[in-house]
Design a protein around this motif. Sequence first.
Motif, PDB file in Angstrom:
ATOM      1  N   LYS A 325     -22.927 -19.458   5.664  1.00 41.76           N
ATOM      2  CA  LYS A 325     -23.494 -20.106   4.481  1.00 41.76           C
ATOM      3  C   LYS A 325     -22.412 -20.770   3.634  1.00 41.76           C
ATOM      4  CE  LYS A 325     -26.607 -19.192   0.630  1.00 41.76           C
ATOM      5  NZ  LYS A 325     -25.778 -19.436  -0.542  1.00 41.76           N
ATOM      6  N   VAL A 326     -21.278 -20.089   3.491  1.00 41.52           N
ATOM      7  CA  VAL A 326     -20.222 -20.610   2.632  1.00 41.52           C
ATOM      8  C   VAL A 326     -19.694 -21.946   3.159  1.00 41.52           C
ATOM      9  CG1 VAL A 326     -18.590 -19.032   3.745  1.00 41.52           C
ATOM     10  CG2 VAL A 326     -17.959 -20.095   1.611  1.00 41.52           C
ATOM     11  N   LEU A 327     -19.650 -22.100   4.498  1.00 42.98           N
ATOM     12  CA  LEU A 327     -19.194 -23.371   5.074  1.00 42.98           C
ATOM     13  C   LEU A 327     -20.196 -24.480   4.778  1.00 42.98           C
ATOM     14  CD1 LEU A 327     -17.740 -22.612   8.630  1.00 42.98           C
ATOM     15  CD2 LEU A 327     -16.539 -22.939   6.467  1.00 42.98           C
ATOM     16  N   ALA A 328     -21.471 -24.174   5.009  1.00 46.24           N
ATOM     17  CA  ALA A 328     -22.517 -25.170   4.786  1.00 46.24           C
ATOM     18  C   ALA A 328     -22.559 -25.571   3.311  1.00 46.24           C
ATOM     19  CB  ALA A 328     -23.865 -24.615   5.237  1.00 46.24           C
ATOM     20  N   ASP A 329     -22.394 -24.590   2.419  1.00 47.29           N
ATOM     21  CA  ASP A 329     -22.380 -24.879   0.981  1.00 47.29           C
ATOM     22  C   ASP A 329     -21.209 -25.795   0.627  1.00 47.29           C
ATOM     23  OD1 ASP A 329     -24.598 -23.339   0.611  1.00 47.29           O
ATOM     24  OD2 ASP A 329     -23.540 -21.612  -0.235  1.00 47.29           O
ATOM     25  N   ILE A 348     -13.829 -29.530   8.390  1.00 43.38           N
ATOM     26  CA  ILE A 348     -14.289 -28.135   8.301  1.00 43.38           C
ATOM     27  C   ILE A 348     -14.413 -27.488   9.683  1.00 43.38           C
ATOM     28  CG2 ILE A 348     -16.184 -26.626   7.559  1.00 43.38           C
ATOM     29  CD1 ILE A 348     -16.646 -28.621   5.236  1.00 43.38           C
ATOM     30  N   THR A 349     -15.097 -28.163  10.606  1.00 45.47           N
ATOM     31  CA  THR A 349     -15.359 -27.516  11.901  1.00 45.47           C
ATOM     32  C   THR A 349     -14.108 -27.438  12.768  1.00 45.47           C
ATOM     33  OG1 THR A 349     -16.091 -29.594  12.887  1.00 45.47           O
ATOM     34  CG2 THR A 349     -17.792 -28.176  11.962  1.00 45.47           C
ATOM     35  N   ASN A 350     -13.178 -28.416  12.635  1.00 49.13           N
ATOM     36  CA  ASN A 350     -11.963 -28.346  13.459  1.00 49.13           C
ATOM     37  C   ASN A 350     -10.818 -27.666  12.736  1.00 49.13           C
ATOM     38  OD1 ASN A 350     -13.265 -29.786  15.502  1.00 49.13           O
ATOM     39  ND2 ASN A 350     -12.710 -31.732  14.545  1.00 49.13           N
ATOM     40  N   ASP A 351     -10.316 -28.342  11.690  1.00 48.97           N
ATOM     41  CA  ASP A 351      -9.069 -27.895  11.070  1.00 48.97           C
ATOM     42  C   ASP A 351      -9.221 -26.610  10.267  1.00 48.97           C
ATOM     43  OD1 ASP A 351      -9.300 -31.092  11.045  1.00 48.97           O
ATOM     44  OD2 ASP A 351      -7.272 -30.455  11.612  1.00 48.97           O
ATOM     45  N   LEU A 352     -10.271 -26.560   9.453  1.00 47.54           N
ATOM     46  CA  LEU A 352     -10.431 -25.378   8.607  1.00 47.54           C
ATOM     47  C   LEU A 352     -10.662 -24.133   9.470  1.00 47.54           C
ATOM     48  CD1 LEU A 352     -10.571 -24.200   5.791  1.00 47.54           C
ATOM     49  CD2 LEU A 352     -13.023 -24.596   5.795  1.00 47.54           C
ATOM     50  N   ILE A 363     -13.305 -15.998   5.432  1.00 47.71           N
ATOM     51  CA  ILE A 363     -13.978 -17.265   5.172  1.00 47.71           C
ATOM     52  C   ILE A 363     -14.627 -17.293   3.785  1.00 47.71           C
ATOM     53  CG2 ILE A 363     -16.300 -16.788   6.072  1.00 47.71           C
ATOM     54  CD1 ILE A 363     -15.579 -19.396   7.846  1.00 47.71           C
ATOM     55  N   ASN A 364     -14.920 -16.110   3.246  1.00 49.11           N
ATOM     56  CA  ASN A 364     -15.587 -16.065   1.948  1.00 49.11           C
ATOM     57  C   ASN A 364     -14.618 -16.104   0.768  1.00 49.11           C
ATOM     58  OD1 ASN A 364     -18.471 -15.914   2.528  1.00 49.11           O
ATOM     59  ND2 ASN A 364     -17.870 -14.095   3.684  1.00 49.11           N
ATOM     60  N   SER A 365     -13.323 -16.076   1.046  1.00 51.11           N
ATOM     61  CA  SER A 365     -12.394 -16.154  -0.083  1.00 51.11           C
ATOM     62  C   SER A 365     -11.290 -17.159   0.217  1.00 51.11           C
ATOM     63  CB  SER A 365     -11.820 -14.777  -0.413  1.00 51.11           C
ATOM     64  OG  SER A 365     -11.435 -14.108   0.749  1.00 51.11           O
ATOM     65  N   LEU A 366     -11.694 -18.350   0.662  1.00 47.73           N
ATOM     66  CA  LEU A 366     -10.727 -19.396   0.957  1.00 47.73           C
ATOM     67  C   LEU A 366     -10.236 -20.030  -0.344  1.00 47.73           C
ATOM     68  CD1 LEU A 366     -12.417 -21.144   4.003  1.00 47.73           C
ATOM     69  CD2 LEU A 366     -10.359 -19.739   4.016  1.00 47.73           C
TER      70      LEU A 366
END
Lengths: 478, 95
Positions: A325-329, A348-352, A363-366
Motif C-alpha cells: 500500500k505504501v508504494l501505491a500511495d 519505484i519498481t526498479n530503483d527503489l 518499506i514502511n519507513s523510507l
Amino acid sequence: MEYEVVIGLETHAELATITKLFCGCSTQFGAEPNTQVCPVCLGMPGVLPVMNKKAFEYALKAAVALNCEINRFTNFDRKSYYYPDLPKNYQISQNYYNLGINGCMNIDLNGNRKTIRIHNVHLEEEAGKLIHPEETGADYSLVDFNRAGVPLLEIVSYPDMRTVDEVDSYMQTLRKILLYTEVSDCKMQEGSLRFEASISLRKKGIDKLGNRVEIKNLNSMKSVIKAIEYEAIRQSALLDKGETIDRETRLWDEVNGKSARMRSKEESQDYRYFPEPDLLPVLIDEKWLSAIKNSIPELPLARKQRFVEAFKLSDYDASILTEEKVLADSFEECVKIMDRPKAFSNWITNDLLREVKDRKLDINSLQIKPKQLALLVEIVEKGTISSTIAKEVFSEMVQTGKDPQKIIEEKGLTQISDEGLIEAVIDKIIASNPSVIEDYKKGKKNALAFLVGQVMKETKGKANPKMVNELLKGKVGI
Amino acid sequence: MKIDKKTIEYIANLSRIKLSDQEKEVFIHQLSDILSYIEKLNKLNTEDVKPMAYAVSESNVFRGDTLEPSISIEDVQLNAPAAMGVFFKVPKVIE
Ligand SMILES: [Zn+2]
C-alpha cells in the motif's frame, strides 16, 4: 490414477490494536516473557473480560472487505479444550453467530480472475506461547502468556482452491487486503499471520469430497506450498494402493520437508461451544456498518486495474506498485505533483525496490519523499544531470533523505553542457590517443565509442553524452 | 435421560479428572437425576420463544484500545504451581 486436489485455508491474523482483546495489556511483540499479562488474560477466577472496540471494528472491517454478509446480531462463545497455552481452559471465540459469513475474494492468476468463497470471518483470542527446552530428556515445557488474549481474526475459506498457484495467490491477496485495510501488520516472522491448510483428493470428475487432512505448523507461505505438494503426493500414493485416507491433523516438519500425524490430537475434539456469559452480544446497526464500509480503501486488485487504465502502466508494473500500500500511495502522490506516471513507476519498481532489497530497508519507513522523487524527475528532464548520475543521486536520497539538488551541489554532479569545457576535454583525449584516431580514420567505427567513454571518464560521467558524441564526431571528421 | 458409565467416563476424561468405580456409580445417579429434572422444561410449549443466552438485555459494551499497566512478575507467579525464571513451568507437552 489422476486426482483433483481440493484445498481450503484457515488464516489467523493478529489484529493491530495496541492492547489485548479483553484487557489493557500491551500487544507489543518481543517483550520479556510474562510481563504483558494481568489477572484477566491469565484467566484468574472472578475476572471479567471487556471487549476492545477497536479490535471488534478491525474484525468487522476485514469481514466487509472480504465481502461477507454481516451478522447484525453477533456474540461470543466458549470453545473448551485443555492445553497449557490456554489459561482459562477455554478460548473465547465465535461459533453460532460469526461476525461475517458467506464472503468471497477474487484472486488473480496471470491475468485471469477466480473467486474463492469465504465460509466465515470471526474474532477470537490468541493463546500463549509454549517453549520446549532443548536439553534432552527434559520433562517440562515453559509458557509465556504475553500473546494470550491478543485479538485474533480467523478467516475460513471454502475448499475452492485446486492448485498451489491458486493457494499462493489467495495468501498474497488476503495479506494485501489485511495490510490495505490496516487491520493487521501481517508479519509472518512474528506470527501475526498464519495459515493452516486442509487438503483432500478426489478422482477427476467426481463431486464427492474425499476425507480431508489438516496441516498445521506452517511458518511461511513457502511451507504452505511445500506441505500441500507433499500431502497431495502422500494421499495419491495411498489411494493408488487402494487405501483410504484418515481424517486427521498433521504437523509439517520444515527441516525434513514432511508431515507427521499429530499425536496429541488423535482423539476427535469435543469443544462444547456455548455462549460466553461474561460478554454481552453486539448489535451492528446500519449507521455503524456504513461508517465501517466508508473506512475501507480501494483494495489492491481494483487499484491495480485502475493503475493500468488511468496511467497506462503494464499489468506487471501495476501489480508491483500495488503489492504494498505504501508504494501505491507514494506513486499516486508523485503523479499528483507531476504527470509522469511511467517515470515514477520505473523509479519505484526498479530503483527503489532494488535499494530496499540490497540495503534491507523497511518499506514502511523510507526516508525518500514523493516530493523529492518528483524533483529528481524534473531535474533529469531539464538535463541538469544525466540519467546515470540520477541513479547515483537517487541512491543517496534513499540513504539520507536529502533533497536531490542538495546532493548534486554537495557532490558537484551537475551535468556539463558547456561546449567550451567539453571541447577542451575532447582535445585532450584526442591528443593522448593518436593511434585510436588512426584506427577510426581507417574505418574502425567502434573507436568512437572508446573516445566517448574516455571523455565521460575524464568528466566523471558529468559531460552531456549527446554533446560529447556530436562534438567528437565533428573533431575527428566524419 | 439416563446417563451411562461410558458417558461419565467420557465427561471425566474431558474434564481431566480421575474417578473411582464407586464415584462413577454416584455420578451416574446424580447426573441422571439432574437431567431428568431439567427435562421437565420439555413439557412447555416453546414454539414462539427465541433461544436466550443472556440474562440481561443490554448489548455493545466496549472498552477503548487504551493501555493499562500489567502486573509484576512476582504477582504473575503467585498462583503458579511451578515456575522457572520468568516462565510458567508445566509438564512436558508432546506435539
Ligand atoms: Zn491482561
